[in-house]
Design an enzyme around this catalytic site. Sequence first.
Site, PDB file in Angstrom:
ATOM      1  N   GLU A 130      45.075  78.080  41.524  1.00 39.88           N
ATOM      2  CA  GLU A 130      44.523  79.355  41.066  1.00 39.88           C
ATOM      3  C   GLU A 130      43.004  79.336  41.224  1.00 39.88           C
ATOM      4  O   GLU A 130      42.410  78.261  41.347  1.00 39.88           O
ATOM      5  CB  GLU A 130      44.911  79.590  39.598  1.00 39.88           C
ATOM      6  CG  GLU A 130      46.429  79.642  39.441  1.00 39.88           C
ATOM      7  CD  GLU A 130      46.908  79.993  38.048  1.00 39.88           C
ATOM      8  OE1 GLU A 130      46.083  80.056  37.110  1.00 39.88           O
ATOM      9  OE2 GLU A 130      48.141  80.209  37.917  1.00 39.88           O
ATOM     10  N   GLU A 368      46.771  68.626  47.933  1.00 36.55           N
ATOM     11  CA  GLU A 368      47.898  67.863  47.383  1.00 36.55           C
ATOM     12  C   GLU A 368      47.417  66.929  46.268  1.00 36.55           C
ATOM     13  O   GLU A 368      47.968  65.854  46.041  1.00 36.55           O
ATOM     14  CB  GLU A 368      48.572  67.059  48.510  1.00 36.55           C
ATOM     15  CG  GLU A 368      50.078  66.966  48.352  1.00 36.55           C
ATOM     16  CD  GLU A 368      50.856  68.042  49.088  1.00 36.55           C
ATOM     17  OE1 GLU A 368      50.266  69.018  49.586  1.00 36.55           O
ATOM     18  OE2 GLU A 368      52.101  67.899  49.141  1.00 36.55           O
TER      19      GLU A 368
HETATM   20  C1  LIG Z   1      42.718  73.870  53.248  1.00 35.26           C
HETATM   21  C2  LIG Z   1      43.383  73.899  51.917  1.00 35.26           C
HETATM   22  C3  LIG Z   1      44.711  74.291  51.842  1.00 35.26           C
HETATM   23  C4  LIG Z   1      45.346  74.387  50.605  1.00 35.26           C
HETATM   24  N1  LIG Z   1      46.627  74.837  50.548  1.00 35.26           N
HETATM   25  C5  LIG Z   1      47.205  75.078  49.340  1.00 35.26           C
HETATM   26  C6  LIG Z   1      48.486  75.709  49.257  1.00 35.26           C
HETATM   27  O1  LIG Z   1      49.115  76.025  50.277  1.00 35.26           O
HETATM   28  N2  LIG Z   1      48.995  75.951  48.023  1.00 35.26           N
HETATM   29  C7  LIG Z   1      48.332  75.619  46.870  1.00 35.26           C
HETATM   30  O2  LIG Z   1      48.857  75.880  45.794  1.00 35.26           O
HETATM   31  N3  LIG Z   1      47.100  75.030  46.923  1.00 35.26           N
HETATM   32  C8  LIG Z   1      46.526  74.761  48.124  1.00 35.26           C
HETATM   33  N4  LIG Z   1      45.277  74.168  48.191  1.00 35.26           N
HETATM   34  C9  LIG Z   1      44.556  73.895  46.957  1.00 35.26           C
HETATM   35  C10 LIG Z   1      44.372  72.423  46.626  1.00 35.26           C
HETATM   36  O3  LIG Z   1      45.596  71.881  46.240  1.00 35.26           O
HETATM   37  C11 LIG Z   1      43.271  72.320  45.556  1.00 35.26           C
HETATM   38  O4  LIG Z   1      42.050  72.639  46.197  1.00 35.26           O
HETATM   39  C12 LIG Z   1      43.213  70.946  44.916  1.00 35.26           C
HETATM   40  O5  LIG Z   1      44.340  70.712  44.111  1.00 35.26           O
HETATM   41  C13 LIG Z   1      41.960  70.788  44.041  1.00 35.26           C
HETATM   42  O6  LIG Z   1      41.816  71.876  43.176  1.00 35.26           O
HETATM   43  P1  LIG Z   1      40.389  72.637  43.100  1.00 35.26           P
HETATM   44  O7  LIG Z   1      39.951  72.958  44.492  1.00 35.26           O
HETATM   45  O8  LIG Z   1      40.556  73.764  42.164  1.00 35.26           O
HETATM   46  O9  LIG Z   1      39.409  71.583  42.525  1.00 35.26           O
HETATM   47  P2  LIG Z   1      39.194  71.234  40.976  1.00 35.26           P
HETATM   48  O10 LIG Z   1      40.481  70.970  40.291  1.00 35.26           O
HETATM   49  O11 LIG Z   1      38.283  72.248  40.383  1.00 35.26           O
HETATM   50  O12 LIG Z   1      38.431  69.844  41.088  1.00 35.26           O
HETATM   51  C14 LIG Z   1      37.092  69.771  41.618  1.00 35.26           C
HETATM   52  C15 LIG Z   1      36.704  68.306  41.624  1.00 35.26           C
HETATM   53  O13 LIG Z   1      36.612  67.851  40.271  1.00 35.26           O
HETATM   54  C16 LIG Z   1      36.999  66.484  40.187  1.00 35.26           C
HETATM   55  N5  LIG Z   1      38.149  66.365  39.280  1.00 35.26           N
HETATM   56  C17 LIG Z   1      39.053  67.317  38.932  1.00 35.26           C
HETATM   57  N6  LIG Z   1      39.938  66.850  38.062  1.00 35.26           N
HETATM   58  C18 LIG Z   1      39.624  65.561  37.829  1.00 35.26           C
HETATM   59  C19 LIG Z   1      40.155  64.518  37.012  1.00 35.26           C
HETATM   60  N7  LIG Z   1      41.249  64.699  36.253  1.00 35.26           N
HETATM   61  N8  LIG Z   1      39.546  63.294  37.043  1.00 35.26           N
HETATM   62  C20 LIG Z   1      38.445  63.089  37.801  1.00 35.26           C
HETATM   63  N9  LIG Z   1      37.886  64.041  38.586  1.00 35.26           N
HETATM   64  C21 LIG Z   1      38.471  65.250  38.607  1.00 35.26           C
HETATM   65  C22 LIG Z   1      37.341  66.059  41.624  1.00 35.26           C
HETATM   66  O14 LIG Z   1      36.191  65.517  42.239  1.00 35.26           O
HETATM   67  C23 LIG Z   1      37.703  67.365  42.284  1.00 35.26           C
HETATM   68  O15 LIG Z   1      37.567  67.337  43.695  1.00 35.26           O
HETATM   69  C24 LIG Z   1      44.639  74.033  49.427  1.00 35.26           C
HETATM   70  C25 LIG Z   1      43.301  73.594  49.511  1.00 35.26           C
HETATM   71  C26 LIG Z   1      42.677  73.516  50.729  1.00 35.26           C
HETATM   72  C27 LIG Z   1      41.256  73.071  50.788  1.00 35.26           C
END
Ligand SMILES: Cc1cc2nc3c(=O)[nH]c(=O)nc-3n(C[C@H](O)[C@H](O)[C@H](O)COP(=O)(O)OP(=O)(O)OC[C@H]3O[C@@H](n4cnc5c(N)ncnc54)[C@H](O)[C@@H]3O)c2cc1C
Length: 383
Positions: A130, A368
């Site tokens: 989201e 993932e």
């Molecule tokens: C090209 C691409 C394709 C994608 N395709 C899909 C799709 O088809 N379907 C779908 O549902 N999603 C998809 N995603 C989403 C992807 O799964 C998320 O971007 C990912 O899970 C990270 O979530 P976020 O980007 O909101 O980062 P956030 O959760 O906001 O995290 C940002 C950063 O905070 C840190 N962080 C977060 N949590 C923790 C923790 N518990 N401990 C330590 N550090 C932490 C890490 O450094 C992380 O990189 C896609 C993303 C990309 C870039």
Amino acid sequence: MNLLDSSIVPEHAHDIKDEARKFAREHIEPNAQEYFQAGEYPHEILEAGQEANLVAQDIPEEWGGRGLDLPQLLALTEEFYRADAGIALTLQLASFGCEITYEYGTDEQCEEYIRPVAEGDQISGLAVSEPETGSDLAGMQTRAEKDGDEYVINGEKYWIGNGVEADWITLYARTGDDEDNRYGNHSMFIVPTDAEGYEAEHIPEKMAMRASKQAHITFDDCRIPEENLIGHEGAGFMMLADFFNHGRVIVSGHGLGIAAAAIEEAWEFSHDREEFGRTINEFQAVQHGLADMLIDFESARSLTWRACENVANNDHAGYWAALAKTTATEAAVDVSEQGMQFHGGRSVLDERRIARVYRDARIPVIYEGANEVQRNLIYGQAP
Ligand SMILES: Cc1cc2nc3c(=O)[nH]c(=O)nc-3n(C[C@H](O)[C@H](O)[C@H](O)COP(=O)(O)OP(=O)(O)OC[C@H]3O[C@@H](n4cnc5c(N)ncnc54)[C@H](O)[C@@H]3O)c2cc1C
């Protein structure tokens, strides 16, 4: 160089690996740069992949697929991602999430939604992330409320592969608010993309994997029949955790394919580029750099194939999937960084494969499940 040799691949996956390699060399590799630069969705290559029976073929035979197992999918993935990560992602996302329906759904759901994907007539997507929540799977807010014999969906999803192009998506949505059972508050649904109240638009252009398209989806009183619930209410998190164990082995294959491409490119360039009256591979520093790239790659590949076997056997699957995903995707980042350095100034030319690979390597360390989350899983599930 033949970095993706078959010796580590189980015998039964050799044929699919050969098919995937042939397809990747004929259809993906020669078109990679063009699609990367244009940022276009590779419709023709997807169609060719469907015709070649190399897309959505994890789907069981009873629903029209080939029933490829995890080692077969990993073998295919390494080859596709070596050829180009962006196009490969589009081919793999065409059935993203289908496993949840064919594992937990009804025969009617499989007949109506899974068979057309296996037969190449439809494509799907998986909507979990989201705008305000990514890593915290139990914190997702998009809601599905029961209303008579329908569910009414409200909320937003972001980053959803094929959110615009898909015929239907698998949606992860909140159906409960039990603070004492955070992992029992979500459910899985099949949502046709032509349902009223479903709107999707492409997110802004990416710097990497530009031949794949992701969407921002909004659900505004989007109604779906109750029959579109997959399995039972509250089981969404559990289904997703299991799905991601398999998915993370496949994403390890993304890392390995990208790393192989970076090493090939660095090897060729360093054996060709002359400075100080010799090719740069004659400098020991460069030889050690190339050796380190091979150490990273081969270690990650051995671990990935071990993890593949353990995850396929459901033996500490969460632990092994996270280990492999972290190691292989970080190997891709490290070797592509070194590959850039050996290319000197030419590394930053848009037309160079190494520049494309370097950018693509940034993505699998995030999707993932970001690698920090994988480390939490490794620590938490250590044997
Ligand atoms: C090209 C691409 C394709 C994608 N395709 C899909 C799709 O088809 N379907 C779908 O549902 N999603 C998809 N995603 C989403 C992807 O799964 C998320 O971007 C990912 O899970 C990270 O979530 P976020 O980007 O909101 O980062 P956030 O959760 O906001 O995290 C940002 C950063 O905070 C840190 N962080 C977060 N949590 C923790 C923790 N518990 N401990 C330590 N550090 C932490 C890490 O450094 C992380 O990189 C896609 C993303 C990309 C870039």
